[in-house]
Design an enzyme around this catalytic site. Structure first.
Site, PDB file in Angstrom:
ATOM      1  N   GLY A   1      45.674  45.936  43.800  1.00 49.81           N
ATOM      2  CA  GLY A   1      45.085  45.026  44.772  1.00 49.81           C
ATOM      3  C   GLY A   1      43.682  44.581  44.383  1.00 49.81           C
ATOM      4  O   GLY A   1      43.329  43.407  44.520  1.00 49.81           O
ATOM      5  N   SER A   2      42.875  45.506  43.875  1.00 53.04           N
ATOM      6  CA  SER A   2      41.490  45.154  43.526  1.00 53.04           C
ATOM      7  C   SER A   2      41.465  44.091  42.436  1.00 53.04           C
ATOM      8  O   SER A   2      40.675  43.143  42.504  1.00 53.04           O
ATOM      9  CB  SER A   2      40.729  46.395  43.047  1.00 53.04           C
ATOM     10  OG  SER A   2      40.677  47.360  44.068  1.00 53.04           O
TER      11      SER A   2
ATOM     12  N   CYS B   1      37.403  54.259  50.138  1.00 54.13           N
ATOM     13  CA  CYS B   1      36.287  53.956  49.245  1.00 54.13           C
ATOM     14  C   CYS B   1      34.950  54.379  49.836  1.00 54.13           C
ATOM     15  O   CYS B   1      34.031  54.700  49.118  1.00 54.13           O
ATOM     16  CB  CYS B   1      36.251  52.467  48.956  1.00 54.13           C
ATOM     17  SG  CYS B   1      37.867  51.757  48.846  1.00 54.13           S
TER      18      CYS B   1
ATOM     19  N   GLN C   1      47.283  45.190  53.357  1.00 59.12           N
ATOM     20  CA  GLN C   1      47.698  46.017  54.498  1.00 59.12           C
ATOM     21  C   GLN C   1      48.820  45.367  55.307  1.00 59.12           C
ATOM     22  O   GLN C   1      49.468  46.035  56.109  1.00 59.12           O
ATOM     23  CB  GLN C   1      46.508  46.287  55.427  1.00 59.12           C
ATOM     24  CG  GLN C   1      45.421  47.156  54.816  1.00 59.12           C
ATOM     25  CD  GLN C   1      45.848  48.607  54.631  1.00 59.12           C
ATOM     26  OE1 GLN C   1      46.727  49.117  55.315  1.00 59.12           O
ATOM     27  NE2 GLN C   1      45.216  49.281  53.681  1.00 59.12           N
TER      28      GLN C   1
ATOM     29  N   ALA D   1      51.352  47.535  45.512  1.00 58.63           N
ATOM     30  CA  ALA D   1      52.601  48.255  45.773  1.00 58.63           C
ATOM     31  C   ALA D   1      52.400  49.621  46.446  1.00 58.63           C
ATOM     32  O   ALA D   1      53.232  50.046  47.247  1.00 58.63           O
ATOM     33  CB  ALA D   1      53.391  48.428  44.474  1.00 58.63           C
ATOM     34  N   HIS D   2      51.297  50.297  46.128  1.00 63.46           N
ATOM     35  CA  HIS D   2      51.167  51.673  46.649  1.00 63.46           C
ATOM     36  C   HIS D   2      50.866  51.715  48.145  1.00 63.46           C
ATOM     37  O   HIS D   2      50.820  52.798  48.744  1.00 63.46           O
ATOM     38  CB  HIS D   2      50.144  52.483  45.846  1.00 63.46           C
ATOM     39  CG  HIS D   2      48.706  52.135  46.092  1.00 63.46           C
ATOM     40  ND1 HIS D   2      47.866  52.965  46.792  1.00 63.46           N
ATOM     41  CD2 HIS D   2      47.966  51.073  45.737  1.00 63.46           C
ATOM     42  CE1 HIS D   2      46.654  52.417  46.828  1.00 63.46           C
ATOM     43  NE2 HIS D   2      46.696  51.262  46.202  1.00 63.46           N
TER      44      HIS D   2
HETATM   45  C1  LIG Z   1      43.912  49.341  49.218  1.00 64.22           C
HETATM   46  C2  LIG Z   1      43.350  47.993  49.422  1.00 64.22           C
HETATM   47  C3  LIG Z   1      42.870  47.218  48.348  1.00 64.22           C
HETATM   48  C4  LIG Z   1      42.795  47.754  46.947  1.00 64.22           C
HETATM   49  O1  LIG Z   1      44.032  47.912  46.356  1.00 64.22           O
HETATM   50  P1  LIG Z   1      44.150  48.845  45.054  1.00 64.22           P
HETATM   51  O2  LIG Z   1      45.584  48.708  44.654  1.00 64.22           O
HETATM   52  O3  LIG Z   1      43.800  50.217  45.482  1.00 64.22           O
HETATM   53  O4  LIG Z   1      43.225  48.295  44.033  1.00 64.22           O
HETATM   54  C5  LIG Z   1      42.403  45.956  48.606  1.00 64.22           C
HETATM   55  N1  LIG Z   1      42.400  45.454  49.860  1.00 64.22           N
HETATM   56  C6  LIG Z   1      42.839  46.155  50.915  1.00 64.22           C
HETATM   57  C7  LIG Z   1      42.828  45.539  52.275  1.00 64.22           C
HETATM   58  C8  LIG Z   1      43.323  47.449  50.739  1.00 64.22           C
HETATM   59  O5  LIG Z   1      43.741  48.149  51.789  1.00 64.22           O
END
Ligand SMILES: *Cc1c(COP(=O)(O)O)cnc(C)c1O
Length: 392
Positions: free
Chosen positions: A72-73, A326, A180, A201-202
């Site tokens: 996601g990042s 985080c 989310q 995905a996680h």
């Molecule tokens: C977890 C999360 C991310 C980051 O995703 P990663 O796969 O951990 O890099 C970004 N945005 C939101 C809203 C998240 O909950």
């Protein structure tokens, strides 16, 4: 040891067995590089394309609009930096909100150092942005609006359709971090006028380290990672084949029996909130009462420290969080709780419990019972609480 009660699904979710089963062959015999021309490579290439179709189907996109990333990042960084750099000639203004994930906020702060202007929209006490403030903030220099679909800490769901309509009217690209929201909300990128969308995905029972960015056909965006020609020349690097296969399976499962799963989660969430309010005083609910993610509970207990609460819960076999993964571990209260107007001392006493597939009614009741004892014990040690009690 007794079973862990896991209530931190917004931080990450356990990998589903069906997902792992689909991934395993690609970690063993089917190890070919998708770019290789022999059939072992072709097998991997096919698996990647099947997964791409599944991800596209889930949000009503075309497979050619889905680009796999390392999570996601990365997708957030790419969407914002990529659009900023590719559209510099049109303008240097970006609009986002004060309650975005750090992957968005820190990317915007980085771009400010590169000469971009960023407007950070306020949110109200529930965490909702103000659509009028959004419209007023758009100038002829604005190139991108990046507003998250649902907040990872307080669960508030933004008016995405209205934001998409405003962005389209003004000819500004609209990116949403939907990490989310995937699996909990039906998303149609056309109906919602979304140009770029982030997923990971996680957060929906898939593997870690794999995500995707949806990029609407025609959007001008620079690559973030340069190198080989993978992902239609837009994201270099040998594909994470097992991860991609797992993400495809996980997103398919996420939208199976989706209404029923959401109903169950909403029921458990409401039960948890109601019982906490029934049995503990000086508590407040953070986030919107109804316009929130089905599994999200975020509350503040006055007169106590979130960290001590988490440690005590951990000793009772309960995994929760004080905010986002985080920020926990740092002493600064969450930027999200401060943005919804909580004073520092109250924001420090926050607890986020995010529910998922494994949680049961018995677990909810057990957690409330433990919370009652822990909160009472921690408050015993608080001079402020003693004072309040005396007045009562
Ligand atoms: C977890 C999360 C991310 C980051 O995703 P990663 O796969 O951990 O890099 C970004 N945005 C939101 C809203 C998240 O909950």
């Amino acid at each position: 040891m007794k079973k862990l009660i896991y209530m931190d699904h917004a931080a990450t979710t356990p990998l589903k067995k069906e997902v792992l089963d689909e991934m395993l062959p690609y970690m063993k015999d089917k190890f070919g590089n998708p770019s290789s021309i022999y059939s072992l490579g072709g097998q991997s290439k096919n698996a990647v394309e099947i997964a791409r179709e599944k991800v596209a189907n889930a949000i009503n996109a075309k497979p050619r609009e889905i680009f796999f990333t390392g999570g996601g990042s990365e997708a957030d960084n790419w969407a914002i930096k990529g659009v900023a750099y590719a559209n510099r000639n049109r303008g240097n203004h970006i609009i986002t909100s004060k309650i975005e994930h750090h992957a968005v906020l820190h990317t915007c702060e980085y771009l400010e150092k590169q000469g971009f202007d960023v407007t950070y929209l306020d949110v109200d006490e529930y965490g909702l942005i103000d659509l009028e403030q959004l419209e007023r903030s758009i100038t002829d220099k604005t190139i991108l609006i990046s507003i998250m679909f649902a907040n990872n800490e307080i669960g508030t769901i933004q008016p995405i359709k209205e934001i998409g309509r405003i962005a389209k009217e003004k000819g500004v690209y609209f990116h949403t971090d939907a990490v989310q929201a995937i699996g909990h909300i039906k998303i149609d990128v056309d109906e919602l006028n979304i140009d770029l969308l982030t997923m990971a995905a996680h957060k929906f029972y898939g593997p870690k380290g794999i995500g995707a960015l949806y990029i609407r056909q025609g959007v001008k965006i620079d690559p973030l990672i340069s190198g080989g020609g993978q992902e239609r020349n837009r994201r270099a690097g040998t594909e994470n084949v097992p991860g991609i296969v797992g993400m495809g399976k996980a997103i398919e499962l996420a939208y199976e029996n989706f209404e029923e799963k959401n109903r169950r989660l909403t029921y458990l969430r409401n039960r948890l909130i109601e019982k906490i309010f029934e049995k503990i005083d000086y508590v407040r609910l953070n986030g919107h009462p109804t316009q929130r993610l089905p599994g999200n509970v975020n509350v503040c207990f006055e007169f106590i420290e979130g960290e001590s609460l988490l440690l005590s819960l951990d000793m009772a076999g309960i995994a929760g969080s004080s905010g986002s993964a985080c920020t926990s571990g740092s002493l600064e209260p969450s930027h999200v709780l401060l943005a919804i107007g909580l004073p520092h001392e109250i924001a420090h006493g926050s607890l986020r419990l995010t529910l998922g597939d494994s949680n049961t009614e018995e677990e909810i009741d057990y957690v409330v019972e433990k919370l009652v004892g822990i909160v009472a014990r921690l408050r015993e040690m608080s001079p402020l609480y003693e004072k309040v009690k005396e007045v009562k």
